[in-house]
Design a protein around this motif. Structure first.
Motif, PDB file in Angstrom:
ATOM      1  N   ALA A 186       0.904  -1.265   0.074  1.00  0.00           N
ATOM      2  CA  ALA A 186      -0.019  -0.145   0.149  1.00  0.00           C
ATOM      3  C   ALA A 186       1.040   1.080   0.041  1.00  0.00           C
ATOM      4  O   ALA A 186       2.015   1.205   0.842  1.00  0.00           O
ATOM      5  N   VAL A 187       0.501   2.303  -0.873  1.00  0.00           N
ATOM      6  CA  VAL A 187       1.407   3.362  -0.798  1.00  0.00           C
ATOM      7  C   VAL A 187       0.494   4.429  -0.092  1.00  0.00           C
ATOM      8  O   VAL A 187      -0.654   4.632   0.076  1.00  0.00           O
ATOM      9  N   VAL A 188       1.390   5.225   0.697  1.00  0.00           N
ATOM     10  CA  VAL A 188       0.878   6.159   1.731  1.00  0.00           C
ATOM     11  C   VAL A 188       1.413   7.340   1.259  1.00  0.00           C
ATOM     12  O   VAL A 188       2.775   7.600   1.572  1.00  0.00           O
ATOM     13  N   THR A 189       0.981   8.657   1.263  1.00  0.00           N
ATOM     14  CA  THR A 189       1.612   9.841   0.878  1.00  0.00           C
ATOM     15  C   THR A 189       1.281  10.990   1.951  1.00  0.00           C
ATOM     16  O   THR A 189      -0.091  10.622   2.319  1.00  0.00           O
ATOM     17  N   LEU A 190       2.141  11.755   2.286  1.00  0.00           N
ATOM     18  CA  LEU A 190       1.816  12.852   3.277  1.00  0.00           C
ATOM     19  C   LEU A 190       1.891  14.031   2.280  1.00  0.00           C
ATOM     20  O   LEU A 190       3.117  14.496   2.236  1.00  0.00           O
ATOM     21  N   GLN A 191       0.729  14.910   2.180  1.00  0.00           N
ATOM     22  CA  GLN A 191       1.141  16.241   1.480  1.00  0.00           C
ATOM     23  C   GLN A 191       0.906  17.201   2.669  1.00  0.00           C
ATOM     24  O   GLN A 191       0.021  17.450   3.385  1.00  0.00           O
ATOM     25  N   GLY A 192       2.139  18.006   2.533  1.00  0.00           N
ATOM     26  CA  GLY A 192       2.056  19.112   3.560  1.00  0.00           C
ATOM     27  C   GLY A 192       3.170  20.414   2.948  1.00  0.00           C
ATOM     28  O   GLY A 192       3.570  20.200   1.851  1.00  0.00           O
ATOM     29  N   PRO A 193       3.146  21.528   3.691  1.00  0.00           N
ATOM     30  CA  PRO A 193       3.883  22.727   3.141  1.00  0.00           C
ATOM     31  C   PRO A 193       5.376  22.437   2.916  1.00  0.00           C
ATOM     32  O   PRO A 193       6.050  23.470   2.520  1.00  0.00           O
ATOM     33  N   ILE A 194       5.904  21.714   3.919  1.00  0.00           N
ATOM     34  CA  ILE A 194       7.130  21.750   3.985  1.00  0.00           C
ATOM     35  C   ILE A 194       8.051  20.485   3.390  1.00  0.00           C
ATOM     36  O   ILE A 194       7.761  19.444   3.472  1.00  0.00           O
ATOM     37  N   GLY A 195       9.061  20.589   2.600  1.00  0.00           N
ATOM     38  CA  GLY A 195       9.857  19.752   2.039  1.00  0.00           C
ATOM     39  C   GLY A 195       9.811  19.302   0.846  1.00  0.00           C
ATOM     40  O   GLY A 195       8.596  18.896   0.252  1.00  0.00           O
ATOM     41  N   ASP A 209       8.017  11.655 -15.200  1.00  0.00           N
ATOM     42  CA  ASP A 209       7.573  12.977 -15.029  1.00  0.00           C
ATOM     43  C   ASP A 209       6.452  13.472 -15.043  1.00  0.00           C
ATOM     44  O   ASP A 209       6.296  14.673 -15.048  1.00  0.00           O
ATOM     45  N   LYS A 210       5.480  12.829 -14.638  1.00  0.00           N
ATOM     46  CA  LYS A 210       4.216  13.013 -14.359  1.00  0.00           C
ATOM     47  C   LYS A 210       3.545  12.067 -13.180  1.00  0.00           C
ATOM     48  O   LYS A 210       3.678  10.854 -13.221  1.00  0.00           O
ATOM     49  N   PRO A 211       2.839  13.111 -12.368  1.00  0.00           N
ATOM     50  CA  PRO A 211       2.123  11.998 -11.292  1.00  0.00           C
ATOM     51  C   PRO A 211       1.087  11.148 -12.040  1.00  0.00           C
ATOM     52  O   PRO A 211       0.351  11.198 -12.736  1.00  0.00           O
ATOM     53  N   THR A 268       4.267  10.488  -7.408  1.00  0.00           N
ATOM     54  CA  THR A 268       3.524  11.364  -6.571  1.00  0.00           C
ATOM     55  C   THR A 268       4.274  12.843  -6.354  1.00  0.00           C
ATOM     56  O   THR A 268       5.233  12.720  -6.493  1.00  0.00           O
ATOM     57  N   ASP A 269       3.321  13.835  -6.490  1.00  0.00           N
ATOM     58  CA  ASP A 269       3.967  15.237  -6.117  1.00  0.00           C
ATOM     59  C   ASP A 269       4.466  15.232  -4.895  1.00  0.00           C
ATOM     60  O   ASP A 269       4.984  16.375  -4.152  1.00  0.00           O
ATOM     61  N   ASP A 270       3.600  14.575  -3.771  1.00  0.00           N
ATOM     62  CA  ASP A 270       3.645  14.775  -2.399  1.00  0.00           C
ATOM     63  C   ASP A 270       5.300  14.569  -2.040  1.00  0.00           C
ATOM     64  O   ASP A 270       6.037  13.555  -2.514  1.00  0.00           O
ATOM     65  N   PRO A 271       5.659  15.336  -0.847  1.00  0.00           N
ATOM     66  CA  PRO A 271       7.064  15.273  -0.508  1.00  0.00           C
ATOM     67  C   PRO A 271       7.401  14.060   0.264  1.00  0.00           C
ATOM     68  O   PRO A 271       8.739  13.517   0.333  1.00  0.00           O
ATOM     69  N   ARG A 272       6.366  13.343   1.057  1.00  0.00           N
ATOM     70  CA  ARG A 272       6.872  12.131   1.810  1.00  0.00           C
ATOM     71  C   ARG A 272       5.715  11.277   1.414  1.00  0.00           C
ATOM     72  O   ARG A 272       4.520  11.179   1.321  1.00  0.00           O
TER      73      ARG A 272
END
Length: 224
Positions: free
Chosen positions: A40-49, A116-118, A138-142
């Motif tokens: 399972a893929v988990v991503t965290l979208q946030g303002p930092i990083g 090069d594309k999410p 993904t574009d998400d940093p984490r």
């Protein structure tokens, strides 16, 4: 004067520390039956990083399977496709997020493929129809992929994040909203539940339509 510069350094360190310090985020994912969910893929979208430098990854082929079965990468990653088998493979994808083909080969192709594309990229082999692999871009940093126990460890600065979940058996192969999670300074343990579609018959080798079925579902994935 020395005391003045020392004070400036202390102020700079204090201001920078919230950005540099990261708290552990322990994630557990299970299915609708409460069983640990691998891949399972988990991503965290946030303002930092954001990732820095050249992004690289490998998607191997071992024992006529893609390894790993699910690979998560950040947008802009260069992926190599080594072939560790003693037979040749021909890797390809028709997914909207990345269409490409690596002609019949052994060893490692000289040039990596740029993702090069999410979106979700379904991988197949023209020679071995049962081979299926997935690249989640993904574009998400984490982000990360759960292990065999459905577990994943990430690090994130304190703050509020929006979680996204994905799995090859998720409904219509779409990312699932995991809602907001707040990461405190001491870290976080968080459980996620993900509802899966039933698997087709438990055959040792998937039918020739396996790639086509997976691709049709991935084609609905709404890559931005």
């Amino acid at each position: 004067m020395a005391r003045f510069f020392y004070s400036l350094l202390m102020i700079a360190a204090t201001c920078a520390s919230p950005l540099l310090s990261a708290a552990p985020v322990q994630i557990q994912v299970h299915d609708q039956n409460g069983l640990p969910l691998a891949d399972a893929v988990v991503t965290l979208q946030g303002p930092i990083g954001q990732p820095a430098g050249t992004l690289k990854a490998d998607m191997d082929q071992r024992d006529q399977q893609f390894a790993p079965h699910v690979l998560a990468v950040h947008t802009g990653t260069l992926i190599k496709f080594p072939n560790s088998d003693n037979i040749r493979h021909q890797v390809y994808s028709f997914s909207p997020a990345k269409r490409f083909e690596l002609r019949l080969y052994e060893g490692t192709p000289s040039a990596p493929v740029l993702f090069d594309k999410p979106g979700v990229v379904v991988l197949g082999c023209n020679i071995h129809d049962w081979m299926l692999g997935y690249v989640y871009v993904t574009d998400d940093p984490r982000f990360g992929v759960t292990d065999a126990q459905g577990q994943l460890m990430l690090e994130a600065p304190t703050g509020v994040y929006h979680a996204t979940l994905w799995h090859p058996q998720a409904l219509d192969m779409q990312p699932v909203d995991g809602a907001q999670v707040t990461v405190p300074a001491k870290g976080l343990k968080h459980d996620f539940a993900l509802t899966l579609q039933a698997k087709p018959g438990q055959a040792t080798a998937a039918p020739p339509s396996a790639f086509g079925d997976a691709f049709k579902r991935a084609a609905h994935e709404t890559a931005q």
